[in-house]
Design a protein around this motif. Structure first.
Motif, PDB file in Angstrom:
ATOM      1  N   PHE A   1       0.858  -1.304  -0.071  1.00 41.07           N
ATOM      2  CA  PHE A   1       0.047  -0.049  -0.057  1.00 41.07           C
ATOM      3  C   PHE A   1       0.888   1.254  -0.025  1.00 41.07           C
ATOM      4  CE2 PHE A   1      -2.721  -3.332   1.720  1.00 41.07           C
ATOM      5  CZ  PHE A   1      -3.734  -3.307   0.891  1.00 41.07           C
ATOM      6  N   SER A   2       0.630   2.101  -1.008  1.00 47.48           N
ATOM      7  CA  SER A   2       1.711   2.935  -1.050  1.00 47.48           C
ATOM      8  C   SER A   2       0.923   4.408  -1.997  1.00 47.48           C
ATOM      9  CB  SER A   2       2.666   2.676  -1.932  1.00 47.48           C
ATOM     10  OG  SER A   2       3.511   3.806  -2.698  1.00 47.48           O
ATOM     11  N   PRO A   3       1.036   5.805  -1.609  1.00 53.33           N
ATOM     12  CA  PRO A   3       0.616   6.717  -2.337  1.00 53.33           C
ATOM     13  C   PRO A   3       0.920   6.562  -4.163  1.00 53.33           C
ATOM     14  CG  PRO A   3       1.867   7.538  -0.456  1.00 53.33           C
ATOM     15  CD  PRO A   3       2.187   5.939  -0.619  1.00 53.33           C
ATOM     16  N   ASP A   4       1.784   5.937  -4.436  1.00 57.46           N
ATOM     17  CA  ASP A   4       2.071   5.968  -5.933  1.00 57.46           C
ATOM     18  C   ASP A   4       1.459   4.732  -6.520  1.00 57.46           C
ATOM     19  OD1 ASP A   4       4.121   4.710  -4.338  1.00 57.46           O
ATOM     20  OD2 ASP A   4       5.741   4.944  -5.917  1.00 57.46           O
ATOM     21  N   GLY A   5       0.579   3.922  -5.667  1.00 48.27           N
ATOM     22  CA  GLY A   5       0.101   2.576  -6.359  1.00 48.27           C
ATOM     23  C   GLY A   5      -1.057   2.932  -7.123  1.00 48.27           C
ATOM     24  N   GLN A   6      -1.798   2.067  -7.976  1.00 49.76           N
ATOM     25  CA  GLN A   6      -3.128   2.330  -8.661  1.00 49.76           C
ATOM     26  C   GLN A   6      -3.947   2.613  -7.576  1.00 49.76           C
ATOM     27  OE1 GLN A   6      -4.317  -0.844 -10.810  1.00 49.76           O
ATOM     28  NE2 GLN A   6      -3.632  -2.402  -9.383  1.00 49.76           N
ATOM     29  N   THR A   7      -4.889   3.566  -7.826  1.00 53.71           N
ATOM     30  CA  THR A   7      -6.073   3.874  -7.008  1.00 53.71           C
ATOM     31  C   THR A   7      -7.146   2.784  -6.891  1.00 53.71           C
ATOM     32  OG1 THR A   7      -5.814   6.379  -7.629  1.00 53.71           O
ATOM     33  CG2 THR A   7      -7.784   5.577  -6.481  1.00 53.71           C
ATOM     34  N   LEU A   8      -7.496   2.319  -5.824  1.00 45.07           N
ATOM     35  CA  LEU A   8      -8.399   1.355  -5.445  1.00 45.07           C
ATOM     36  C   LEU A   8      -9.854   1.656  -5.956  1.00 45.07           C
ATOM     37  CD1 LEU A   8      -8.595  -1.485  -4.116  1.00 45.07           C
ATOM     38  CD2 LEU A   8      -9.599  -0.326  -2.035  1.00 45.07           C
ATOM     39  N   GLN A   9     -10.269   0.564  -6.809  1.00 42.68           N
ATOM     40  CA  GLN A   9     -11.606   1.034  -7.589  1.00 42.68           C
ATOM     41  C   GLN A   9     -12.263  -0.530  -7.387  1.00 42.68           C
ATOM     42  OE1 GLN A   9     -12.288   3.664  -8.861  1.00 42.68           O
ATOM     43  NE2 GLN A   9     -10.612   4.865  -9.068  1.00 42.68           N
ATOM     44  N   GLN A  10     -13.437  -0.493  -7.660  1.00 43.18           N
ATOM     45  CA  GLN A  10     -14.384  -1.606  -7.412  1.00 43.18           C
ATOM     46  C   GLN A  10     -13.806  -2.614  -8.195  1.00 43.18           C
ATOM     47  OE1 GLN A  10     -16.752  -2.112  -4.767  1.00 43.18           O
ATOM     48  NE2 GLN A  10     -16.680  -3.973  -5.396  1.00 43.18           N
ATOM     49  N   ASN A  11     -13.535  -2.416  -9.593  1.00 40.82           N
ATOM     50  CA  ASN A  11     -13.160  -3.559 -10.500  1.00 40.82           C
ATOM     51  C   ASN A  11     -11.751  -4.200  -9.890  1.00 40.82           C
ATOM     52  OD1 ASN A  11     -11.591  -1.146 -11.051  1.00 40.82           O
ATOM     53  ND2 ASN A  11     -10.913  -2.020 -13.013  1.00 40.82           N
ATOM     54  N   ILE A  12     -11.013  -3.461  -9.218  1.00 42.49           N
ATOM     55  CA  ILE A  12      -9.849  -4.237  -8.580  1.00 42.49           C
ATOM     56  C   ILE A  12     -10.327  -4.953  -7.428  1.00 42.49           C
ATOM     57  CG2 ILE A  12      -7.550  -3.612  -7.156  1.00 42.49           C
ATOM     58  CD1 ILE A  12      -7.489  -1.034  -8.931  1.00 42.49           C
ATOM     59  N   VAL A  13     -11.064  -4.568  -6.623  1.00 46.14           N
ATOM     60  CA  VAL A  13     -11.581  -5.191  -5.478  1.00 46.14           C
ATOM     61  C   VAL A  13     -12.441  -6.547  -6.214  1.00 46.14           C
ATOM     62  CG1 VAL A  13     -13.017  -5.203  -3.567  1.00 46.14           C
ATOM     63  CG2 VAL A  13     -11.900  -3.304  -4.133  1.00 46.14           C
ATOM     64  N   ASN A  14     -13.009  -6.426  -7.099  1.00 47.10           N
ATOM     65  CA  ASN A  14     -13.446  -7.766  -7.606  1.00 47.10           C
ATOM     66  C   ASN A  14     -12.702  -8.709  -8.134  1.00 47.10           C
ATOM     67  OD1 ASN A  14     -16.111  -6.171  -7.353  1.00 47.10           O
ATOM     68  ND2 ASN A  14     -16.499  -5.797  -9.448  1.00 47.10           N
ATOM     69  N   GLY A  15     -11.551  -8.258  -8.461  1.00 43.17           N
ATOM     70  CA  GLY A  15     -10.593  -9.216  -9.028  1.00 43.17           C
ATOM     71  C   GLY A  15      -9.894  -9.903  -7.869  1.00 43.17           C
ATOM     72  N   LEU A  16      -9.447  -9.104  -6.729  1.00 40.32           N
ATOM     73  CA  LEU A  16      -8.939  -9.453  -5.703  1.00 40.32           C
ATOM     74  C   LEU A  16      -9.793 -10.768  -4.955  1.00 40.32           C
ATOM     75  CD1 LEU A  16      -7.197  -6.433  -4.301  1.00 40.32           C
ATOM     76  CD2 LEU A  16      -6.015  -8.417  -5.533  1.00 40.32           C
ATOM     77  N   ALA A  17     -11.251 -10.307  -4.819  1.00 41.78           N
ATOM     78  CA  ALA A  17     -11.935 -11.040  -4.444  1.00 41.78           C
ATOM     79  C   ALA A  17     -12.039 -12.490  -4.878  1.00 41.78           C
ATOM     80  CB  ALA A  17     -13.338 -10.634  -4.274  1.00 41.78           C
ATOM     81  N   ASN A  18     -11.396 -12.874  -6.007  1.00 42.86           N
ATOM     82  CA  ASN A  18     -11.243 -14.231  -6.629  1.00 42.86           C
ATOM     83  C   ASN A  18      -9.894 -14.762  -6.341  1.00 42.86           C
ATOM     84  OD1 ASN A  18     -13.891 -14.091  -8.002  1.00 42.86           O
ATOM     85  ND2 ASN A  18     -12.913 -12.595  -9.626  1.00 42.86           N
ATOM     86  N   LYS A  19      -9.146 -14.250  -5.631  1.00 44.05           N
ATOM     87  CA  LYS A  19      -7.639 -14.688  -5.256  1.00 44.05           C
ATOM     88  C   LYS A  19      -7.803 -15.778  -3.935  1.00 44.05           C
ATOM     89  CE  LYS A  19      -5.798 -12.029  -8.240  1.00 44.05           C
ATOM     90  NZ  LYS A  19      -5.180 -12.760  -9.435  1.00 44.05           N
ATOM     91  N   THR A  20      -6.983 -16.341  -3.921  1.00 46.09           N
ATOM     92  CA  THR A  20      -7.145 -17.546  -2.765  1.00 46.09           C
ATOM     93  C   THR A  20      -6.256 -17.097  -1.552  1.00 46.09           C
ATOM     94  OG1 THR A  20      -7.494 -19.312  -4.208  1.00 46.09           O
ATOM     95  CG2 THR A  20      -6.625 -19.778  -1.920  1.00 46.09           C
TER      96      THR A  20
END
Length: 226
Positions: free
Chosen positions: A86-105
């Motif tokens: 988690f860093s200020p220069d990372g990509q801004t968290l958006q719902q589509n990113i969350v949706n993708g992470l929700a499929n991880k193990t």
């Protein structure tokens, strides 16, 4: 799903994960959330995990050795889909990113602190960098908690009514429509009649119109990004 969070102050997040949806999801064995104190992986006196930056300047930097030990100790036990910093220069968290992470193990979250972490850790281990906004916090703990909460609520069974998460703001690129509950009349302010009609199609149409109108007024950028 398993989320391992590495932090210099893990107790800051402990209470957060002991309540509400995250607590229920863990109790029902839908997710495991483990907090790891970076100091436990330090070999220095007084469990020090930071040092001065090369080249001078203000602030301290999290050292590579304890971070490397922490990450590799976890990776020795299981395969991780993502190592997120988690860093200020990372990509801004958006719902589509969350949706993708929700499929991880399995995921590792690294919480920065002070001036950040040694760049070599980012190069060697980190697979994704995330920011929760264009501002600076004292550390990545709050960002990790925000991201974990957003992910966990999408796990099937985490929320009583699974369709609730699917109708949240941003899931369809729009803000949610206004919501109302009892009483139907509050200090002279009436609930829109269509919501009391019992007509599912008309209610659905009204909600879409309200979502579109609210998005145009408050977040027109969401529409221009389509």
């Amino acid at each position: 799903m398993r989320i391992d969070i590495i932090s210099v102050i893990p107790d800051l997040m402990k209470s957060f994960f002991e309540h509400s949806i995250c607590k229920r999801a863990q109790k029902n064995n839908l997710v495991e959330i483990h907090l790891h104190d970076l100091h436990d992986f330090s070999s220095k006196k007084h469990r020090q995990v930071d040092d001065y930056p090369f080249g001078g300047g203000a602030g301290m930097v999290l050292s590579p050795e304890p971070l490397s030990k922490a990450i590799e100790s976890l990776q020795a036990d299981r395969l991780y889909d993502e190592v997120i910093f988690f860093s200020p220069d990372g990509q801004t968290l958006q719902q589509n990113i969350v949706n993708g992470l929700a499929n991880k193990t399995n995921m590792i979250f690294i919480c920065g602190h002070y001036k950040g972490i040694d760049e070599r850790i980012r190069e060697k281990y980190v697979t994704q960098e995330i920011s929760i906004g264009d501002y600076v916090l004292s550390g990545g703990e709050l960002a990790a908690a925000v991201t974990a909460d957003a992910i966990v609520r999408l796990i099937p069974g985490a929320i009583g009514d699974e369709t609730s998460a699917l109708t949240d703001s941003f899931q369809d690129g729009l803000l949610s429509a206004p919501v109302y509950t009892r009483p139907a009349n509050f200090e002279g302010m009436e609930v829109p009649a269509v919501l009391l009609s019992g007509h599912d199609k008309k209610i659905s149409e009204w909600r879409f119109e309200q979502s579109l109108s609210r998005t145009k007024q408050r977040r027109p950028d969401l529409l221009t990004n389509e």
